[in-house]
Design a protein around this motif. Sequence first.
Motif, PDB file in Angstrom:
ATOM      1  N   GLN A 178       0.750  -1.067  -0.032  1.00 14.37           N
ATOM      2  CA  GLN A 178      -0.042   0.089  -0.029  1.00 14.37           C
ATOM      3  C   GLN A 178       0.831   1.353  -0.138  1.00 14.37           C
ATOM      4  OE1 GLN A 178      -3.333  -0.066  -0.257  1.00 14.37           O
ATOM      5  NE2 GLN A 178      -3.382  -2.406  -0.192  1.00 14.37           N
ATOM      6  N   PRO A 179       0.315   2.191  -0.521  1.00 15.47           N
ATOM      7  CA  PRO A 179       1.258   3.589  -0.586  1.00 15.47           C
ATOM      8  C   PRO A 179       1.038   3.952   0.725  1.00 15.47           C
ATOM      9  CG  PRO A 179      -1.006   3.856  -1.427  1.00 15.47           C
ATOM     10  CD  PRO A 179      -0.864   2.456  -1.250  1.00 15.47           C
ATOM     11  N   GLY A 180       2.236   4.806   1.333  1.00 13.19           N
ATOM     12  CA  GLY A 180       2.333   5.391   2.625  1.00 13.19           C
ATOM     13  C   GLY A 180       3.771   6.145   2.773  1.00 13.19           C
ATOM     14  N   ASP A 181       3.925   6.847   3.939  1.00 14.12           N
ATOM     15  CA  ASP A 181       5.124   7.790   4.030  1.00 14.12           C
ATOM     16  C   ASP A 181       6.206   6.724   4.434  1.00 14.12           C
ATOM     17  OD1 ASP A 181       3.327   9.507   3.674  1.00 14.12           O
ATOM     18  OD2 ASP A 181       3.010   9.783   5.928  1.00 14.12           O
ATOM     19  N   GLY A 182       7.382   7.585   4.356  1.00 14.62           N
ATOM     20  CA  GLY A 182       8.744   6.914   4.811  1.00 14.62           C
ATOM     21  C   GLY A 182       9.632   6.603   3.546  1.00 14.62           C
ATOM     22  N   GLU A 183      10.911   6.319   3.881  1.00 15.57           N
ATOM     23  CA  GLU A 183      11.768   6.315   2.633  1.00 15.57           C
ATOM     24  C   GLU A 183      12.402   4.553   2.679  1.00 15.57           C
ATOM     25  OE1 GLU A 183      15.241   8.881   0.719  1.00 15.57           O
ATOM     26  OE2 GLU A 183      15.394   8.325   3.002  1.00 15.57           O
ATOM     27  N   PHE A 184      12.318   4.177   1.685  1.00 10.99           N
ATOM     28  CA  PHE A 184      12.670   2.461   1.742  1.00 10.99           C
ATOM     29  C   PHE A 184      13.809   2.512   0.884  1.00 10.99           C
ATOM     30  CE2 PHE A 184       8.053   2.839   2.403  1.00 10.99           C
ATOM     31  CZ  PHE A 184       7.837   1.861   3.273  1.00 10.99           C
ATOM     32  N   LEU A 185      14.467   1.397   0.939  1.00 11.26           N
ATOM     33  CA  LEU A 185      15.581   0.882  -0.063  1.00 11.26           C
ATOM     34  C   LEU A 185      15.019  -0.202  -0.725  1.00 11.26           C
ATOM     35  CD1 LEU A 185      18.593   1.364  -0.887  1.00 11.26           C
ATOM     36  CD2 LEU A 185      19.037  -0.513   0.671  1.00 11.26           C
ATOM     37  N   PHE A 186      14.408  -0.105  -2.094  1.00  6.52           N
ATOM     38  CA  PHE A 186      14.262  -0.922  -2.967  1.00  6.52           C
ATOM     39  C   PHE A 186      15.109  -1.823  -3.667  1.00  6.52           C
ATOM     40  CE2 PHE A 186      11.135   2.524  -2.695  1.00  6.52           C
ATOM     41  CZ  PHE A 186       9.756   1.760  -2.273  1.00  6.52           C
ATOM     42  N   THR A 187      15.082  -3.189  -3.531  1.00  8.22           N
ATOM     43  CA  THR A 187      15.837  -3.879  -4.315  1.00  8.22           C
ATOM     44  C   THR A 187      15.174  -4.832  -5.027  1.00  8.22           C
ATOM     45  OG1 THR A 187      16.248  -5.784  -2.712  1.00  8.22           O
ATOM     46  CG2 THR A 187      17.712  -3.815  -2.469  1.00  8.22           C
ATOM     47  N   CYS A 199      13.989  -7.326  -1.558  1.00 11.41           N
ATOM     48  CA  CYS A 199      14.001  -6.852  -0.167  1.00 11.41           C
ATOM     49  C   CYS A 199      13.572  -5.298  -0.154  1.00 11.41           C
ATOM     50  CB  CYS A 199      15.249  -7.103   0.387  1.00 11.41           C
ATOM     51  SG  CYS A 199      15.750  -9.006   0.706  1.00 11.41           S
ATOM     52  N   ALA A 200      12.981  -5.031   0.720  1.00  8.30           N
ATOM     53  CA  ALA A 200      12.387  -3.630   0.368  1.00  8.30           C
ATOM     54  C   ALA A 200      12.456  -3.129   1.977  1.00  8.30           C
ATOM     55  CB  ALA A 200      11.282  -3.158  -0.177  1.00  8.30           C
ATOM     56  N   PRO A 201      13.324  -2.836   2.769  1.00 11.24           N
ATOM     57  CA  PRO A 201      13.367  -2.482   3.888  1.00 11.24           C
ATOM     58  C   PRO A 201      13.030  -0.900   4.095  1.00 11.24           C
ATOM     59  CG  PRO A 201      15.542  -2.811   3.562  1.00 11.24           C
ATOM     60  CD  PRO A 201      14.968  -3.249   2.248  1.00 11.24           C
ATOM     61  N   ARG A 202      12.875  -0.276   5.332  1.00 12.66           N
ATOM     62  CA  ARG A 202      12.919   1.250   5.420  1.00 12.66           C
ATOM     63  C   ARG A 202      14.278   1.427   5.480  1.00 12.66           C
ATOM     64  NH1 ARG A 202       8.435   3.991   6.518  1.00 12.66           N
ATOM     65  NH2 ARG A 202       6.465   2.829   6.802  1.00 12.66           N
ATOM     66  N   TYR A 203      14.650   2.690   4.802  1.00 17.26           N
ATOM     67  CA  TYR A 203      15.985   3.093   4.888  1.00 17.26           C
ATOM     68  C   TYR A 203      16.967   2.996   5.992  1.00 17.26           C
ATOM     69  CZ  TYR A 203      20.287   5.266   3.182  1.00 17.26           C
ATOM     70  OH  TYR A 203      21.695   5.662   2.801  1.00 17.26           O
ATOM     71  N   LYS A 204      16.250   3.601   7.031  1.00 14.51           N
ATOM     72  CA  LYS A 204      16.804   3.667   8.325  1.00 14.51           C
ATOM     73  C   LYS A 204      17.126   2.187   9.083  1.00 14.51           C
ATOM     74  CE  LYS A 204      12.274   4.246  10.806  1.00 14.51           C
ATOM     75  NZ  LYS A 204      12.261   2.930  11.547  1.00 14.51           N
ATOM     76  N   ASP A 205      16.170   1.318   8.668  1.00 16.43           N
ATOM     77  CA  ASP A 205      16.543  -0.038   9.171  1.00 16.43           C
ATOM     78  C   ASP A 205      17.459  -0.703   8.397  1.00 16.43           C
ATOM     79  OD1 ASP A 205      14.368   0.388  10.812  1.00 16.43           O
ATOM     80  OD2 ASP A 205      12.757  -0.573   9.602  1.00 16.43           O
ATOM     81  N   PHE A 206      17.637  -0.525   7.267  1.00 17.54           N
ATOM     82  CA  PHE A 206      18.851  -0.971   6.327  1.00 17.54           C
ATOM     83  C   PHE A 206      20.182  -0.256   6.939  1.00 17.54           C
ATOM     84  CE2 PHE A 206      21.766   0.396   3.276  1.00 17.54           C
ATOM     85  CZ  PHE A 206      22.450  -0.722   2.849  1.00 17.54           C
ATOM     86  N   LEU A 207      20.311   0.876   7.134  1.00 19.31           N
ATOM     87  CA  LEU A 207      21.354   1.558   7.640  1.00 19.31           C
ATOM     88  C   LEU A 207      21.953   0.822   8.925  1.00 19.31           C
ATOM     89  CD1 LEU A 207      20.840   5.452   7.114  1.00 19.31           C
ATOM     90  CD2 LEU A 207      22.288   4.023   5.995  1.00 19.31           C
ATOM     91  N   SER A 208      20.853   0.685   9.661  1.00 12.45           N
ATOM     92  CA  SER A 208      21.317   0.056  11.067  1.00 12.45           C
ATOM     93  C   SER A 208      21.984  -1.439  10.749  1.00 12.45           C
ATOM     94  CB  SER A 208      19.947   0.018  12.191  1.00 12.45           C
ATOM     95  OG  SER A 208      20.394  -0.733  13.144  1.00 12.45           O
ATOM     96  N   VAL A 209      21.379  -2.017  10.093  1.00 13.71           N
ATOM     97  CA  VAL A 209      21.665  -3.626   9.838  1.00 13.71           C
ATOM     98  C   VAL A 209      23.330  -3.349   9.063  1.00 13.71           C
ATOM     99  CG1 VAL A 209      21.562  -5.624   8.322  1.00 13.71           C
ATOM    100  CG2 VAL A 209      19.634  -4.486   9.616  1.00 13.71           C
ATOM    101  N   TYR A 210      23.337  -2.445   8.088  1.00 12.66           N
ATOM    102  CA  TYR A 210      24.682  -2.363   7.302  1.00 12.66           C
ATOM    103  C   TYR A 210      25.814  -1.641   8.187  1.00 12.66           C
ATOM    104  CZ  TYR A 210      28.154  -0.908   3.932  1.00 12.66           C
ATOM    105  OH  TYR A 210      29.267  -0.904   2.841  1.00 12.66           O
ATOM    106  N   GLN A 211      25.300  -0.784   9.169  1.00 11.84           N
ATOM    107  CA  GLN A 211      26.320  -0.394   9.646  1.00 11.84           C
ATOM    108  C   GLN A 211      26.858  -1.243  11.051  1.00 11.84           C
ATOM    109  OE1 GLN A 211      24.467   2.953  11.307  1.00 11.84           O
ATOM    110  NE2 GLN A 211      25.409   4.473   9.577  1.00 11.84           N
TER     111      GLN A 211
END
Length: 226
Positions: A178-187, A199-211
């Motif tokens: 569904q459409p919604g607010d927030g920034e995602f990392l689409f792969t 995979c399409a996590p929220r970008y902030k969640d991806f940053l946490s995992v990557y760091q």
Amino acid sequence: MMLRLVVLVFMLGLQLRHCAADLCSWTGSGFAAAVDSRIVLQVRLRCTEGSVRWIYPGQALRVVLEPNLSSARRTTVCIKPSPSLRGASVFIERSGELNASCRPCNDTELLMAVCNSDFVVRGSIKNVSHDSARQTSLVEVSAARVYWQRSGVFEHQPTAAGSPWRGHIHTLLQCHVQPGDGEFLFTGSEHFGEAWLGCAPRYKDFLSVYQTAWAARRNSCDFPLD
């Protein structure tokens, strides 16, 4: 949800019938599968663009996508028609198992996705349209950053303010996007000129995992952080 349909196919004595090899497009009939329920059709396609037309769909269709390019990855897709024949379920085969595609990616899968996907894009969902006949959804993405893409699925629009990239990503209707607010990392992967969501996590969640992975030296590749 993980489905071990490939294993079950052989345990039940289903036959895998090879239909074609080294093709760009395929048209075939599942009539034989309607007569003999043990038959699963297999098609091998080796071009970057083409189409699949399945007449009288039967038990299942296993499509091996293996483009004749040094940079391309082999992908196996299994298509199972719905009982009403008004749609189909699509599964990606990985390591002998079929993935129900809507489950969230775990950390390991996410780190691999940013390294191996055909496209990696940071952006937001602007609109989602649903096609009940094809059992698919089309996600309109407004992207602030295209890290990479194998082809031109995402187009640059320099006059657009804020998010100069636009593109569309396909996914299954059952994922209820569904459409919604927030920034995602689409792969995801590109098949026959279409982008399909991985995979399409929220970008902030991806940053946490990557760091976290970077600190532990567990990241599979370097990813540009900005």
